[in-house]
Design a protein around this motif. Structure first.
Motif, PDB file in Angstrom:
ATOM      1  N   LEU A  27       8.042   2.972 -15.488  1.00  0.00           N
ATOM      2  CA  LEU A  27       7.339   4.060 -14.424  1.00  0.00           C
ATOM      3  C   LEU A  27       6.442   3.162 -13.543  1.00  0.00           C
ATOM      4  O   LEU A  27       5.594   3.956 -12.865  1.00  0.00           O
ATOM      5  CB  LEU A  27       6.479   5.080 -15.413  1.00  0.00           C
ATOM      6  N   LEU A  28       6.268   1.908 -13.504  1.00  0.00           N
ATOM      7  CA  LEU A  28       5.378   1.106 -12.741  1.00  0.00           C
ATOM      8  C   LEU A  28       5.386   1.615 -11.368  1.00  0.00           C
ATOM      9  O   LEU A  28       4.448   1.646 -10.529  1.00  0.00           O
ATOM     10  CB  LEU A  28       5.493  -0.274 -13.133  1.00  0.00           C
ATOM     11  N   PRO A  29       6.760   1.412 -10.721  1.00  0.00           N
ATOM     12  CA  PRO A  29       6.617   2.063  -9.258  1.00  0.00           C
ATOM     13  C   PRO A  29       6.045   3.183  -8.794  1.00  0.00           C
ATOM     14  O   PRO A  29       5.344   3.347  -8.111  1.00  0.00           O
ATOM     15  CB  PRO A  29       8.090   1.895  -8.966  1.00  0.00           C
ATOM     16  N   PHE A  30       5.808   4.266  -9.855  1.00  0.00           N
ATOM     17  CA  PHE A  30       5.023   5.514  -9.742  1.00  0.00           C
ATOM     18  C   PHE A  30       4.143   5.403  -9.961  1.00  0.00           C
ATOM     19  O   PHE A  30       2.981   5.821  -9.307  1.00  0.00           O
ATOM     20  CB  PHE A  30       5.936   6.508 -10.713  1.00  0.00           C
ATOM     21  N   ASP A  34      -0.654   5.769  -7.814  1.00  0.00           N
ATOM     22  CA  ASP A  34      -1.929   6.519  -8.003  1.00  0.00           C
ATOM     23  C   ASP A  34      -3.010   5.663  -8.434  1.00  0.00           C
ATOM     24  O   ASP A  34      -3.928   5.879  -8.304  1.00  0.00           O
ATOM     25  CB  ASP A  34      -1.539   7.706  -9.014  1.00  0.00           C
ATOM     26  N   ILE A  35      -2.490   4.401  -8.905  1.00  0.00           N
ATOM     27  CA  ILE A  35      -3.531   3.304  -9.507  1.00  0.00           C
ATOM     28  C   ILE A  35      -3.382   2.055  -8.749  1.00  0.00           C
ATOM     29  O   ILE A  35      -2.062   1.618  -8.796  1.00  0.00           O
ATOM     30  CB  ILE A  35      -3.359   3.295 -11.167  1.00  0.00           C
ATOM     31  N   SER A  36      -4.376   1.649  -8.241  1.00  0.00           N
ATOM     32  CA  SER A  36      -4.392   0.305  -7.325  1.00  0.00           C
ATOM     33  C   SER A  36      -4.441  -0.761  -8.130  1.00  0.00           C
ATOM     34  O   SER A  36      -5.396  -0.758  -9.181  1.00  0.00           O
ATOM     35  CB  SER A  36      -5.611   0.299  -6.461  1.00  0.00           C
ATOM     36  N   ILE A  37      -3.173  -1.617  -8.205  1.00  0.00           N
ATOM     37  CA  ILE A  37      -2.939  -2.758  -9.017  1.00  0.00           C
ATOM     38  C   ILE A  37      -2.569  -3.663  -8.108  1.00  0.00           C
ATOM     39  O   ILE A  37      -1.740  -3.946  -7.388  1.00  0.00           O
ATOM     40  CB  ILE A  37      -1.667  -2.630 -10.301  1.00  0.00           C
ATOM     41  N   PRO A  38      -3.467  -4.876  -8.186  1.00  0.00           N
ATOM     42  CA  PRO A  38      -3.194  -6.052  -7.209  1.00  0.00           C
ATOM     43  C   PRO A  38      -1.883  -6.697  -7.715  1.00  0.00           C
ATOM     44  O   PRO A  38      -1.321  -6.508  -8.705  1.00  0.00           O
ATOM     45  CB  PRO A  38      -4.207  -7.249  -7.694  1.00  0.00           C
TER      46      PRO A  38
END
Length: 503
Positions: A27-30, A34-38
Motif C-alpha cells: 500500500l506504500l504508493p497510497f 497522505d503521509i510525507s516520506i522522504p
C-alpha cells in the motif's frame, strides 16, 4: 481427521501471515499520498517488517516444538491485531516504522510450519510437504495485487482494517482445528544450539536461503514502488506485475521440494544459483521493461525452486534439531530480504543507477554456486570416509613405494596397532615370517600383471600372536595409468581354519 487438516490449515496460516507481513509495501504508493516520506526513507518503511520477521523465526521455530504449532499460530495472530490497527490509525512516518516493525510477526510464523509439518509425514515426502507449505508465500501476492485494488475503492486505512477480520477468523480456526496432540520436543534451546552451531552445513544452508528467499522477499517489497518510479507504470499495473513474480516463485516452491525428493538436491541448487547469477547480470544492464521482466521471472523461477530444495535439506541433515535449524536458516532468509532493498536504494541515491547493486547480487549468487559445488564434493568425501571407518574388514592404504598412508578402525581392532604407530611404516611389520621370499615375489608379480591379488597369509599382531588372514590387494592408478597407491583389505579367518583342522 485433525492430523490430515494440518497441512492445508498451516499453509493457509502462512498465507495470512505473509499477507500481513507485506502490508506496508503493498500500500506504500497510497500511503505516501497522505503521509510525507522522504524518498531515501521509502526503503526503510518496506524493510523494517523484515527485521522482526526474520529474528523471531528462531524462537518461534523452537517453541513450535515445545508448545505445538496450534498455540504459536493463535498467539501470533492475536498479537498481530495490535500493529495492524495501529498502522490503520497512524498519520506519521514514525507510526509506520513502529507498526511495521511488529508486522514482522506475520513473516516469522514461517518457521512454525516447517518445524511442525514434517512430524506428520515420512522423510521421503518432507521436500514436497515443506514445498506445499511454502506456497503460503502466495500471501504476499494476494496483498500486493488485492490491497491496491481495494484501496482505490475504500482508501488504504480501511483496507488495513480488513486484515483485522482475517486475523480473528484464523485465530479461531486454529483454536478449533489445530492439533492438540502434536508430538512435542523439549530439548532445551541452549543444548539444541550447541548441537548445531559448529556444523558448517547450518551456515551453508543459511547462506543459500539468504540468497534464494532473500531475493524473493527483496523483489516482493522492492518491485511495486520501483516499477512506479522507474518505469512510470500505474500503481495497480505495478501491483499486478509484482503479484505475477510472487505467484511464479510461490508455485515453483513445491516443485523444488518434489524435485529434491527425487533427485540430488545439491545438483538442483547448482542450477538455481547459476540462474540467479545470469538473471542479476541481465538486470545490471538496466534493460527496457521487456528484458527486465524476463530477468525478474528468471529470478522468480530459480529462487522459488531453490527455496523448496533447501527445506528438503534441513530435516534431512538435522532431524532432531529441525526446530532450531529451521529458525536459524529461515531467519537468514528473511534478513536476505532486508538488506538488498536498502543497498539498492543507497547505491541509487549515490550513483543514480541500480546497476552496481544488481551486479553485486550476481557475484554473491556466483559465490554461492561455488560453495554448493564444494559442499557436494565434501559430502562425497565424507561418505567415502564413513564407509572406510565403518567397514568390518581391516583396510590399509599405502603409496606406490609401500609406505602406509592410512588404516581404518577395524585394522586397529584386528592387529592391535593404532594408526599413529603404523603411518609411514612398511606393511612387513605385520609379517609372521611363515611365508617365503618367493611367496611375496609371486604375489607382487601377479599384482603387476593383473592389478590385484587375493589369498591367505599368516601375519602377526602387535602382541606377537599369529593369525591367518584372507587378504586382497588392489592397485590404484591415476588418469595417466601410473600407480598411485595400493589398498589392502583383510579379515581374520584363524577360527574357521582351526575348526577345519579339528574336523
Amino acid at each position: 481427521m485433525i492430523k490430515k487438516a494440518q497441512l492445508p490449515l498451516q499453509t493457509a496460516n502462512l498465507v495470512i501471515g505473509f499477507m500481513v507481513w507485506v502490508l506496508l509495501s503493498s500500500l506504500l504508493p497510497f500511503i505516501t499520498e497522505d503521509i510525507s516520506i522522504p524518498p531515501e526513507r521509502l526503503a526503510i518503511v518496506t524493510a523494517v517488517p523484515v527485521v522482526l520477521g526474520s529474528v523471531l523465526r528462531i524462537p518461534l521455530g523452537y517453541y513450535a516444538n515445545i508448545l505445538g504449532a496450534r498455540i504459536i499460530f493463535i498467539i501470533s495472530f492475536i498479537l498481530l491485531l495490535f500493529p495492524v490497527y495501529y498502522i490503520s490509525e497512524t498519520s506519521s512516518f514514525t507510526g509506520l516504522i513502529i507498526g511495521g516493525t511488529f508486522l514482522g510477526i506475520g513473516g516469522a510464523i514461517f518457521s512454525v510450519g516447517v518445524t511442525s509439518l514434517p512430524k506428520y509425514y515420512p522423510k521421503e515426502k518432507h521436500g514436497l510437504v515443506n514445498g506445499i507449505y511454502g506456497m503460503g508465500n502466495i500471501g504476499t501476492a494476494v496483498s500486493t495485487f488485492a490491497a491496491p485494488v481495494v484501496a482505490t475503492q475504500i482508501g488504504w486505512s480501511m483496507t488495513v482494517k480488513l486484515y483485522l477480520i482475517l486475523l480473528l477468523v484464523f485465530a479461531a480456526l486454529n483454536f478449533i482445528l489445530g492439533d492438540r496432540q502434536e508430538v512435542k520436543v523439549k530439548t532445551p534451546i541452549v543444548e539444541q544450539i550447541k548441537g548445531v552451531y559448529k556444523n558448517e552445513k547450518l551456515w551453508f544452508f543459511s547462506l543459500f536461503y539468504f540468497i534464494t528467499f532473500g531475493s524473493f522477499v527483496a523483489f516482493t517489497v522492492f518491485l511495486p514502488n520501483f516499477l512506479v518510479t522507474y518505469f512510470e507504470l500505474e500503481k495497480v499495473d505495478a501491483g499486478m506485475r509484482t503479484a505475477g513474480f510472487i505467484v511464479v516463485a510461490t508455485l515453483l516452491r513445491p516443485v523444488g521440494g518434489w524435485l529434491a525428493d527425487k533427485f540430488q538436491p545439491l545438483f538442483l541448487l547448482m542450477g538455481c544459483f547459476a540462474g540467479l547469477t545470469i538473471a542479476a547480470i541481465l538486470l545490471a544492464f538496466s534493460p527496457e521493461i521487456g528484458l527486465y521482466t524476463i530477468g525478474s521471472m528468471l529470478i522468480a523461477t530459480t529462487a522459488g525452486i531453490g527455496n523448496g530444495v533447501i527445506f528438503k535439506l534441513v530435516p534431512f541433515y538435522f532431524n532432531k534439531q529441525a526446530g532450531i535449524v529451521n529458525g536459524i536458516v529461515s531467519m537468514m532468509g528473511g534478513l536476505g530480504g532486508f538488506f538488498p532493498p536498502l543497498l539498492l536504494s543507497t547505491i541509487h541515491s549515490m550513483t543514480g543507477s541500480y546497476s552496481i547493486g544488481f551486479m553485486a547480487f550476481s557475484q554473491v549468487a556466483l559465490v554461492s554456486l561455488v560453495f554448493v559445488v564444494w559442499l557436494y564434493y565434501m559430502d562425497r568425501v565424507a561418505l567415502a570416509k564413513d564407509v572406510f571407518d565403518s567397514t568390518g574388514q581391516g583396510i590399509l592404504v599405502t603409496d606406490d613405494k609401500g609406505k602406509i598412508l592410512s588404516v581404518n578402525p577395524a585394522f586397529t581392532q584386528l592387529t592391535g596397532y593404532t594408526e599413529e604407530e603404523v603411518i609411514g611404516s612398511n606393511p612387513n611389520l605385520l609379517s609372521s615370517g611363515r611365508q617365503s621370499k618367493q611367496f611375496y615375489t609371486t604375489m607382487w608379480s601377479i599384482i603387476g600383471e593383473q592389478g590385484a591379488w587375493q589369498g591367505e597369509i599368516w601375519n602377526k599382531k602387535k602382541n606377537g600372536e599369529e593369525y591367518l588372514e584372507l587378504l586382497t590387494i588392489n592397485e590404484v592408478r591415476n588418469s595417466s595409468g601410473e600407480i598411485e597407491r595400493y589398498v589392502g583389505t583383510f579379515s581374520d579367518i584363524t577360527p574357521s581354519h582351526e575348526e577345519g583342522r579339528r574336523s
